[in-house]
Design an enzyme around this catalytic site. Structure first.
Site, PDB file in Angstrom:
ATOM      1  N   GLY A  45       0.869  -1.180   0.000  1.00  0.00           N
ATOM      2  CA  GLY A  45       0.000   0.000   0.000  1.00  0.00           C
ATOM      3  C   GLY A  45       0.904   1.227   0.000  1.00  0.00           C
ATOM      4  O   GLY A  45       1.860   1.312   0.794  1.00  0.00           O
ATOM      5  N   ALA A  46       0.602   2.162  -0.898  1.00  0.00           N
ATOM      6  CA  ALA A  46       1.534   3.263  -1.140  1.00  0.00           C
ATOM      7  C   ALA A  46       1.900   4.054   0.133  1.00  0.00           C
ATOM      8  O   ALA A  46       3.087   4.226   0.436  1.00  0.00           O
ATOM      9  CB  ALA A  46       0.963   4.179  -2.222  1.00  0.00           C
ATOM     10  N   ARG A  87      10.369  -0.948  -4.591  1.00  0.00           N
ATOM     11  CA  ARG A  87       9.211  -1.075  -5.499  1.00  0.00           C
ATOM     12  C   ARG A  87       9.115   0.213  -6.312  1.00  0.00           C
ATOM     13  O   ARG A  87       9.251   1.305  -5.752  1.00  0.00           O
ATOM     14  CB  ARG A  87       7.900  -1.313  -4.724  1.00  0.00           C
ATOM     15  N   GLN A 195      -5.369  -9.089  -2.320  1.00  0.00           N
ATOM     16  CA  GLN A 195      -5.449  -8.093  -1.243  1.00  0.00           C
ATOM     17  C   GLN A 195      -6.897  -7.813  -0.846  1.00  0.00           C
ATOM     18  O   GLN A 195      -7.166  -7.455   0.301  1.00  0.00           O
ATOM     19  CB  GLN A 195      -4.793  -6.773  -1.688  1.00  0.00           C
ATOM     20  N   ASP A 236      -1.386   4.449  -6.493  1.00  0.00           N
ATOM     21  CA  ASP A 236       0.035   4.425  -6.135  1.00  0.00           C
ATOM     22  C   ASP A 236       0.781   5.611  -6.707  1.00  0.00           C
ATOM     23  O   ASP A 236       1.843   5.987  -6.216  1.00  0.00           O
ATOM     24  CB  ASP A 236       0.686   3.126  -6.605  1.00  0.00           C
ATOM     25  N   ASN A 246      -2.870   2.317 -10.397  1.00  0.00           N
ATOM     26  CA  ASN A 246      -3.322   1.590  -9.207  1.00  0.00           C
ATOM     27  C   ASN A 246      -3.247   0.090  -9.496  1.00  0.00           C
ATOM     28  O   ASN A 246      -2.902  -0.322 -10.614  1.00  0.00           O
ATOM     29  CB  ASN A 246      -4.744   2.023  -8.829  1.00  0.00           C
ATOM     30  N   LYS A 247      -3.583  -0.691  -8.502  1.00  0.00           N
ATOM     31  CA  LYS A 247      -3.481  -2.145  -8.598  1.00  0.00           C
ATOM     32  C   LYS A 247      -4.086  -2.670  -9.905  1.00  0.00           C
ATOM     33  O   LYS A 247      -5.145  -2.208 -10.340  1.00  0.00           O
ATOM     34  CB  LYS A 247      -4.190  -2.749  -7.379  1.00  0.00           C
TER      35      LYS A 247
HETATM   36  O1  MRU Z   1       0.695  -4.051  -4.532  1.00  0.00           O
HETATM   37  P1  MRU Z   1       0.045  -3.320  -3.409  1.00  0.00           P
HETATM   38  O2  MRU Z   1      -0.797  -4.181  -2.539  1.00  0.00           O
HETATM   39  O3  MRU Z   1       1.046  -2.496  -2.626  1.00  0.00           O
HETATM   40  O4  MRU Z   1      -0.926  -2.290  -4.136  1.00  0.00           O
HETATM   41  C1  MRU Z   1      -1.658  -1.404  -3.362  1.00  0.00           C
HETATM   42  C2  MRU Z   1      -2.637  -0.626  -4.152  1.00  0.00           C
HETATM   43  O5  MRU Z   1      -2.735  -0.761  -5.344  1.00  0.00           O
HETATM   44  C3  MRU Z   1      -3.451   0.384  -3.426  1.00  0.00           C
HETATM   45  O6  MRU Z   1      -4.658   0.597  -4.089  1.00  0.00           O
HETATM   46  C4  MRU Z   1      -2.656   1.711  -3.388  1.00  0.00           C
HETATM   47  O7  MRU Z   1      -1.419   1.539  -2.774  1.00  0.00           O
HETATM   48  C5  MRU Z   1      -3.367   2.805  -2.728  1.00  0.00           C
HETATM   49  S1  MRU Z   1      -3.817   2.382  -1.092  1.00  0.00           S
HETATM   50  C6  MRU Z   1      -3.699   3.409  -0.007  1.00  0.00           C
END
Ligand code: MRU
Length: 348
Positions: A45-46, A87, A195, A236, A246-247
């Site tokens: 999570g960012a 990352r 997630q 992100d 985003n994801k």
């Molecule tokens: O790969 P991850 O689980 O770190 O990806 C997270 C996301 O895509 C969230 O949507 C993003 O970080 C924003 S959450 C506050």
């Protein structure tokens, strides 16, 4: 409880790899293990990885045996490169590391190495504390978009676990629930790391918010049949024109939402907005180990044939034309994003 916190001279983090089966806190004493934890998604999570990296830099300060300030700064610079490379997509990682480095290298008089160590730990703590406060402000703004009785789709995990506490998109949903609105959440399971099914569902249980898990490819059905009023996602990295990384799967969700006239809202702290990038095509996209796709099991068996190959793209970019509005801690930003995002970030 916080996802990322400093205690007894160590960084402690909830191990997000093993939830919801086990709730475990891991301790970190050096920056290299923090970089490993970010890469392996112990913490994800960012905003959460930004705070973790900031504390990782504080650890690097204590790891360094240097008594001169300039030697300490050189050690911190090396550590910051290690942390930033963990990352690539979430801009919060580089943002937090650079913010702490800015304090370490800051102007103003002769400072001892020990003073620098104290200052960077204090700055990391400030980043963590601010994150919680910013999330609550975003949630207040975003909750106004939710009506009593809404069903919303949520992608990935953007809750307390993805931040230091409270959450971004899930924080908006949580705020609406706490305000007494009835909200039902369709939780995208979010392949391949799940997630949604693992972490978002676990959080929604804690908050007592009604939800159902759907596989990612069901979202279009629910949108088309009029069963969803809004979509809320995190980000992100958001480019200056409002393109949202985003994801993986967020883009397909946004397309289906747009086609069915369902509002699509990214919830984005300004630390996630990268004004240096004019559009989302310039956002670096992480590709992870194919084993995360291939290693999933069904009824105790690997899903794919033994020699199968796979791709594992971790993020995608949703073009701003599919975005209804972007929720930030400074308010809900509407198009034209080129103009209004800048105002939200710079406070103009
Ligand atoms: O790969 P991850 O689980 O770190 O990806 C997270 C996301 O895509 C969230 O949507 C993003 O970080 C924003 S959450 C506050």
């Amino acid at each position: 409880m916080r996802t990322v916190f400093w205690e007894d001279g160590q960084l402690k983090m909830i191990d997000q790899r093993v939830l919801p089966g086990r709730f475990e806190i891991l301790s970190f004493k050096d920056h290299k293990s923090v970089a490993w934890a970010i890469k392996e998604m112990v913490v994800r999570g960012a905003p959460a990885i930004g705070a973790a990296a900031a504390f990782g830099l504080a650890l690097a300060g204590f790891e360094s045996a240097s008594s001169s300030t300039s030697d300490l700064l050189a050690d911190l610079q090396a550590a910051s490169n290690t942390l930033k490379s963990a990352r690539p997509t979430a801009v919060n990682l580089a943002w937090a590391v650079e913010r702490v480095m800015g304090v370490a290298a800051g102007v103003g008089g002769e400072r001892s190495a020990d003073k620098v160590r104290q200052l960077i730990l204090a700055e990391a703590q400030r980043i963590a504390d601010e994150d919680v406060e910013i999330n609550k402000r975003m949630a207040e703004h975003g909750a106004k978009l939710i009506n009593d009785g809404d069903t919303v789709i949520h992608h990935c995990n953007t809750g307390a676990l993805a931040t230091v506490d409270w959450g971004t998109a899930l924080g908006v949903i949580r705020m609406a629930h706490e305000q007494g609105k009835r909200v039902h959440v369709l939780v995208d399971e979010t392949r391949p790391r799940l997630q949604g099914a693992r972490l978002t569902a676990w959080e929604l249980e804690q908050y007592g918010i009604p939800y159902e898990i759907i596989s990612d490819n069901m979202a279009g059905y629910f949108l088309k049949t009029g069963q969803v009023q809004k979509c809320f996602v995190g980000s992100d990295r958001t480019a200056a024109n409002g393109d949202v990384a985003n994801k993986i799967g967020t883009y397909m969700l946004a397309l289906a939402a747009f086609d069915n006239g369902v509002p699509f809202y990214p919830v984005v702290p300004t630390s996630t907005i990268d004004l240096s990038l004019p559009h989302g095509g310039l956002i670096p996209i992480e590709e992870r180990d194919p084993e995360e796709v291939l290693g999933l099991e069904f009824h105790g068996e690997r899903i794919a044939p033994k020699n199968a190959k796979a791709r594992n793209i971790a993020f995608d970019v949703t073009p701003s034309r599919l975005v209804t509005a972007i929720v930030t801690e400074n308010g809900v930003v509407v198009p034209p994003f080129e103009v209004n995002l800048k105002k939200a970030v710079l406070g103009e």
